[in-house]
Enzyme design. Structure first.
Site, PDB file in Angstrom:
ATOM      1  N   ASP A  19       0.833  -1.218   0.000  1.00 47.19           N
ATOM      2  CA  ASP A  19       0.000   0.000   0.000  1.00 47.19           C
ATOM      3  C   ASP A  19       0.861   1.259   0.000  1.00 47.19           C
ATOM      4  O   ASP A  19       1.984   1.261   0.511  1.00 47.19           O
ATOM      5  CB  ASP A  19      -0.909  -0.030   1.240  1.00 47.19           C
ATOM      6  CG  ASP A  19      -2.064   0.948   1.120  1.00 47.19           C
ATOM      7  OD1 ASP A  19      -2.371   1.383  -0.013  1.00 47.19           O
ATOM      8  OD2 ASP A  19      -2.661   1.282   2.159  1.00 47.19           O
ATOM      9  N   ASN A  67     -11.086  -2.310  -5.342  1.00 47.75           N
ATOM     10  CA  ASN A  67     -10.313  -1.311  -6.091  1.00 47.75           C
ATOM     11  C   ASN A  67     -10.974  -0.885  -7.412  1.00 47.75           C
ATOM     12  O   ASN A  67     -10.584   0.120  -8.014  1.00 47.75           O
ATOM     13  CB  ASN A  67      -8.883  -1.794  -6.350  1.00 47.75           C
ATOM     14  CG  ASN A  67      -8.007  -1.775  -5.113  1.00 47.75           C
ATOM     15  OD1 ASN A  67      -7.108  -2.607  -4.942  1.00 47.75           O
ATOM     16  ND2 ASN A  67      -8.230  -0.823  -4.212  1.00 47.75           N
TER      17      ASN A  67
HETATM   18  C1  IPE Z   1      -5.524  -2.686  -0.254  1.00 46.91           C
HETATM   19  O1  IPE Z   1      -5.180  -1.356  -0.332  1.00 46.91           O
HETATM   20  C2  IPE Z   1      -5.463  -3.334  -1.608  1.00 46.91           C
HETATM   21  C3  IPE Z   1      -4.139  -3.465  -2.204  1.00 46.91           C
HETATM   22  C4  IPE Z   1      -3.000  -3.143  -1.644  1.00 46.91           C
HETATM   23  C5  IPE Z   1      -4.117  -4.046  -3.514  1.00 46.91           C
HETATM   24  P1  IPE Z   1      -6.272  -0.200  -0.477  1.00 46.91           P
HETATM   25  O2  IPE Z   1      -5.516   1.067  -0.578  1.00 46.91           O
HETATM   26  O3  IPE Z   1      -7.199  -0.528  -1.572  1.00 46.91           O
HETATM   27  O4  IPE Z   1      -7.052  -0.301   0.898  1.00 46.91           O
HETATM   28  P2  IPE Z   1      -7.906   0.788   1.677  1.00 46.91           P
HETATM   29  O5  IPE Z   1      -8.904   1.350   0.713  1.00 46.91           O
HETATM   30  O6  IPE Z   1      -6.946   1.832   2.136  1.00 46.91           O
HETATM   31  O7  IPE Z   1      -8.509   0.054   2.815  1.00 46.91           O
HETATM   32  C1  IPE Z   2      -1.660   0.241  -3.336  1.00 51.54           C
HETATM   33  O1  IPE Z   2      -1.420   1.615  -3.344  1.00 51.54           O
HETATM   34  C2  IPE Z   2      -1.872  -0.326  -4.716  1.00 51.54           C
HETATM   35  C3  IPE Z   2      -3.274  -0.662  -5.027  1.00 51.54           C
HETATM   36  C4  IPE Z   2      -4.262  -0.625  -4.189  1.00 51.54           C
HETATM   37  C5  IPE Z   2      -3.549  -1.086  -6.384  1.00 51.54           C
HETATM   38  P1  IPE Z   2      -2.597   2.667  -3.316  1.00 51.54           P
HETATM   39  O2  IPE Z   2      -2.995   2.962  -4.729  1.00 51.54           O
HETATM   40  O3  IPE Z   2      -3.710   2.207  -2.458  1.00 51.54           O
HETATM   41  O4  IPE Z   2      -1.869   3.919  -2.683  1.00 51.54           O
HETATM   42  P2  IPE Z   2      -2.475   4.914  -1.607  1.00 51.54           P
HETATM   43  O5  IPE Z   2      -2.960   4.097  -0.457  1.00 51.54           O
HETATM   44  O6  IPE Z   2      -3.595   5.657  -2.279  1.00 51.54           O
HETATM   45  O7  IPE Z   2      -1.330   5.799  -1.251  1.00 51.54           O
HETATM   46 MG    MG Z   3      -4.090   2.403  -0.504  1.00 55.13          MG
END
Ligand code: IPE
Ligand code: IPE
Ligand code: MG
Length: 241
Positions: A19, A67
């Site tokens: 993340d 997502n």
């Molecule tokens: C979890 O991260 C999913 C992945 C790392 C692929 P998210 O960024 O989607 O999770 P939330 O929305 O912060 O809970």
């Molecule tokens: C994790 O990084 C990757 C996916 C969920 C695909 P994020 O895209 O959630 O990055 P933040 O949490 O917005 O910084």
């Molecule tokens: Mg994230």
């Protein structure tokens, strides 16, 4: 024995919620996809570090069932990144002894991506140095729901007695049925939640939440987290004699 590992304390199965890509890009005044590309580059380094650290199974969360709620631009950009990543990394993964698997619901993914996933699974099936599982369109609740549907179907067809549905049977219907449960779940970026990742399988996993954003998570930091895991006392509900 792996070079840097303490055989007794290394977690056999590490799962990572990668993340923080979006914030990493925002901090640099760049679009979110720039962060996803940087994040993808990290994956190679972390996979390559596994054998020496004694990690046999690595499971990474790449895209959740939630997502899809992101903008069409981000979702499409991620899907094309996944395609290009699999095309580019296939040879390296194969020749370095990595066995690749995918978990998650493939129904909503486009055919071209699914073909690449199938090909890579087939091509690396005999590899055994590291088992890399990529969670793509994965959600723990979705996985358990799909397993329950298939169990119910087996019962309805008369192939399974409802009395024989126990935890082991249910687990055998999950996407992860060939994998051991994760010993350690790491989440980067400072968020302390599991966001629907491996709900069933992580019942007794240890958790480590680190502030580092995923594109900055190095093999050295990975090694440090594994070291601190080695100091934990896992009791699984029992009391030490
Ligand atoms: C979890 O991260 C999913 C992945 C790392 C692929 P998210 O960024 O989607 O999770 P939330 O929305 O912060 O809970
Ligand atoms: C994790 O990084 C990757 C996916 C969920 C695909 P994020 O895209 O959630 O990055 P933040 O949490 O917005 O910084
Ligand atoms: Mg994230």
């Amino acid at each position: 024995m792996p070079k840097d590992a303490d055989a007794k304390t290394a977690p056999a199965h590490v799962a990572i919620i990668m993340d923080g890509n979006g914030r990493w890009a925002q901090q640099r005044g760049r679009p979110r996809l720039f962060g996803h590309h940087a994040g993808a580059k990290r994956v190679r380094e972390i996979v390559a570090a596994c054998p020496d650290l004694g990690v046999k199974y690595l499971t990474i969360f790449a895209f959740s069932t939630e997502n899809w709620k992101r903008t069409q631009i981000e979702v499409a950009g991620l899907m094309s990144l996944f395609r290009r990543y699999l095309e580019r990394e296939a040879n390296e993964l194969f020749s370095s002894g990595v066995c690749v698997r995918f978990i998650g619901d493939r129904v909503r993914l486009d055919d071209k991506l699914v073909n690449l996933m199938d090909e890579l699974e087939l091509r690396t099936a005999e590899n055994d140095l590291v088992h890399l599982t990529v969670a793509l369109n994965y959600g723990g609740r979705d996985e358990v729901t799909r397993a329950a549907q298939r169990l119910a179907f087996e019962v309805a067809q008369g192939r399974l007695d409802h009395q024989d549905v126990d935890a082991e049977k249910l687990a055998s219907f999950l996407d992860t049925h060939v994998l051991p449960d994760p010993d350690l779940v790491i989440r980067t970026s400072g968020e302390a939640r599991i966001s629907n990742f491996l709900l069933w399988q992580s019942a007794y996993a240890e958790y480590e939440f680190v502030d580092t954003l995923w594109p900055d998570f190095t093999a050295a930091e990975f090694a440090k987290v594994l070291k601190s895991y080695g100091k934990r006392d896992r009791r699984f509900g029992a009391v030490r004699a």
